[in-house]
Design a protein around this motif. Structure first.
Motif, short mmCIF file in Angstrom:
data_model
loop_
_atom_site.label_atom_id
_atom_site.label_comp_id
_atom_site.label_asym_id
_atom_site.label_seq_id
_atom_site.Cartn_x
_atom_site.Cartn_y
_atom_site.Cartn_z
N ILE A 156 0.84 -1.20 0.00
CA ILE A 156 0.00 0.00 0.00
C ILE A 156 0.88 1.25 0.00
CG2 ILE A 156 -1.55 1.37 1.44
CD1 ILE A 156 -3.16 -0.71 0.19
N ILE A 157 1.89 1.26 0.87
CA ILE A 157 2.79 2.41 0.95
C ILE A 157 3.49 2.64 -0.38
CG2 ILE A 157 4.89 3.28 2.08
CD1 ILE A 157 4.03 1.60 4.55
N THR A 158 3.93 1.57 -1.03
CA THR A 158 4.63 1.70 -2.31
C THR A 158 3.72 2.27 -3.39
OG1 THR A 158 6.14 -0.11 -1.79
CG2 THR A 158 5.84 0.41 -4.12
N MET A 159 2.50 1.75 -3.49
CA MET A 159 1.57 2.28 -4.50
C MET A 159 1.31 3.76 -4.27
SD MET A 159 -1.18 -0.79 -5.30
CE MET A 159 -1.59 -1.24 -3.61
N LYS A 160 1.11 4.14 -3.03
CA LYS A 160 0.84 5.55 -2.71
C LYS A 160 2.02 6.43 -3.12
CE LYS A 160 -0.56 8.47 1.21
NZ LYS A 160 0.52 9.46 1.22
N LYS B 70 -8.79 -11.43 -15.45
CA LYS B 70 -9.20 -10.03 -15.69
C LYS B 70 -8.11 -9.13 -15.12
CE LYS B 70 -14.13 -11.06 -16.10
NZ LYS B 70 -14.29 -10.74 -17.52
N ASN B 71 -8.45 -8.28 -14.13
CA ASN B 71 -7.42 -7.40 -13.56
C ASN B 71 -7.04 -7.80 -12.14
OD1 ASN B 71 -7.01 -5.80 -15.82
ND2 ASN B 71 -8.71 -4.43 -15.31
N VAL B 72 -7.16 -9.09 -11.84
CA VAL B 72 -6.69 -9.64 -10.58
C VAL B 72 -5.24 -10.08 -10.73
CG1 VAL B 72 -6.92 -11.50 -8.90
CG2 VAL B 72 -8.97 -10.40 -9.82
N PHE B 73 -4.39 -9.59 -9.84
CA PHE B 73 -2.99 -10.01 -9.74
C PHE B 73 -2.85 -10.71 -8.38
CE2 PHE B 73 -3.17 -6.38 -12.50
CZ PHE B 73 -2.22 -6.60 -13.49
N ALA B 74 -2.67 -12.03 -8.40
CA ALA B 74 -2.59 -12.78 -7.15
C ALA B 74 -1.28 -13.55 -7.11
CB ALA B 74 -3.77 -13.75 -7.04
N THR B 75 -0.67 -13.61 -5.93
CA THR B 75 0.66 -14.22 -5.81
C THR B 75 0.92 -14.66 -4.39
OG1 THR B 75 3.05 -13.80 -6.06
CG2 THR B 75 1.68 -11.92 -5.46
N TYR B 76 1.86 -15.58 -4.23
CA TYR B 76 2.29 -16.00 -2.89
C TYR B 76 3.42 -15.13 -2.36
CZ TYR B 76 -0.56 -20.18 -2.38
OH TYR B 76 -1.62 -21.04 -2.19
N SER B 77 3.78 -14.08 -3.06
CA SER B 77 4.99 -13.32 -2.75
C SER B 77 4.79 -12.30 -1.64
CB SER B 77 5.49 -12.62 -4.01
OG SER B 77 6.71 -11.98 -3.76
N HIS B 78 5.37 -12.62 -0.48
CA HIS B 78 5.50 -11.65 0.62
C HIS B 78 6.80 -10.87 0.39
CE1 HIS B 78 2.26 -13.35 3.04
NE2 HIS B 78 2.76 -14.56 2.86
N GLY B 79 7.13 -10.05 1.41
CA GLY B 79 8.49 -9.53 1.35
C GLY B 79 8.75 -8.08 1.72
N SER B 80 7.93 -7.05 1.54
CA SER B 80 6.71 -7.14 0.74
C SER B 80 7.02 -7.09 -0.76
CB SER B 80 5.73 -6.02 1.12
OG SER B 80 6.36 -4.76 1.01
N LEU B 81 6.03 -7.38 -1.57
CA LEU B 81 6.23 -7.60 -3.00
C LEU B 81 6.68 -6.36 -3.77
CD1 LEU B 81 5.80 -9.25 -5.66
CD2 LEU B 81 3.40 -8.53 -5.53
N LEU B 82 5.94 -5.28 -3.68
CA LEU B 82 6.12 -4.17 -4.63
C LEU B 82 7.36 -3.30 -4.41
CD1 LEU B 82 2.44 -2.95 -5.16
CD2 LEU B 82 3.77 -4.64 -6.47
N PRO B 83 7.84 -3.08 -3.16
CA PRO B 83 9.00 -2.18 -3.01
C PRO B 83 10.22 -2.59 -3.82
CG PRO B 83 7.96 -2.54 -0.89
CD PRO B 83 7.29 -3.47 -1.85
N LYS B 84 10.48 -3.90 -3.91
CA LYS B 84 11.67 -4.34 -4.64
C LYS B 84 11.35 -4.87 -6.03
CE LYS B 84 11.77 -8.76 -2.10
NZ LYS B 84 10.76 -8.39 -1.08
#
Length: 245
Positions: free
Chosen positions: A22-26, A186-200
């Motif tokens: 959430i922080i990364t998207m913002k 459709k526009n669902v992106f689902a994954t097992y990836s923690h870490g968190s995913l988006l920052p890196k």
């Protein structure tokens, strides 16, 4: 331009710093002058899916998933299914990913029926699939290498109408058997990836954000590049470790 983001069950589904997504998207939206409104919705709170452009669901343990079942059955699950079919963007991690599926059957035979927003199901195993891993997303999801951390005992299997988010390069992915990782419907992106995913994984972050903007604004212009030097260093370091470690 503005995107409205709903963080579903943030007090329950937030393993391994999933809130960092959430922080990364913002931050990535604000860095481009795009307004962001973030709201949280948990148990007992009404969900107006028409208000939001992106829904985020983090990971949780089996017990926490059981706690959510009654709330989802109250009508919220139906509303989430409607938002998925309306092509709203979802990012779902681990337990949140499983929750969007048909059911989770534990290794000892107990079945938790979920909301069926996407045609997947999960079968529990005694051994956990755990560790740093990486996968390459399909061309339809950007075609980039994603690094993350997985920790799940459930083995997820995709229905015929659901594509994998990517193919495993190192690690287990959906089930440790077919080399698939995550799901794209459709526009669902689902994954097992923690870490968190988006920052890196800034390329995937921008792909998801652009998907939401293009859906809301009928074909938005490509996002302006950001200085991702630090993010890419973190990504490349982990990729190198996984390739040669």
């Amino acid at each position: 331009m503005q995107l409205n983001i709903c963080h579903l069950y943030p007090d329950i589904l937030n393993l391994y710093g999933d809130r960092g997504n959430i922080i990364t998207m913002k931050r990535r939206l604000e860095a481009r002058g795009i307004k962001v409104n973030i709201e949280e919705c948990s148990i007992g709170q009404p969900l107006d899916v028409d208000k939001y452009d992106i829904f985020f669901i983090g990971g949780g343990q089996d017990f926490e998933q059981e706690v959510l079942l009654r709330d989802l059955a109250s009508g919220k699950g139906r509303d989430i299914c409607t938002a998925v079919e309306d092509e709203k963007v979802f990012l779902a991690i681990c337990g949140g990913y499983q929750m969007l599926g048909q059911y989770y059957k534990t290794w000892d035979g107990n079945q938790l029926d979920f909301i069926g927003a996407i045609n997947i199901h999960t079968i529990g195993a005694k051994e956990r699939m755990i560790g740093n891993y990486m996968y390459r997303t399909t061309p339809e999801s950007g075609g980039t290498i994603v690094v993350g951390f997985e920790n799940h005992s459930g083995k997820t299997y995709l229905g015929e109408d659901v594509a994998p988010l990517g193919m495993v390069l190192k690690g287990y992915g959906n089930n440790g058997e077919d080399q698939t990782e995550g799901a794209r419907y459709k526009n669902v992106f689902a994954t097992y990836s923690h870490g968190s995913l988006l920052p890196k994984n800034p390329a995937l972050a921008d792909f998801i954000l652009h998907t939401a903007l293009a859906h809301k604004y009928d074909g938005a212009e490509p996002l302006t590049p950001l200085d991702d030097t630090l993010e890419n260093r973190a990504h490349d370091y982990m990729e190198e470790r996984l390739r040669h470690g």
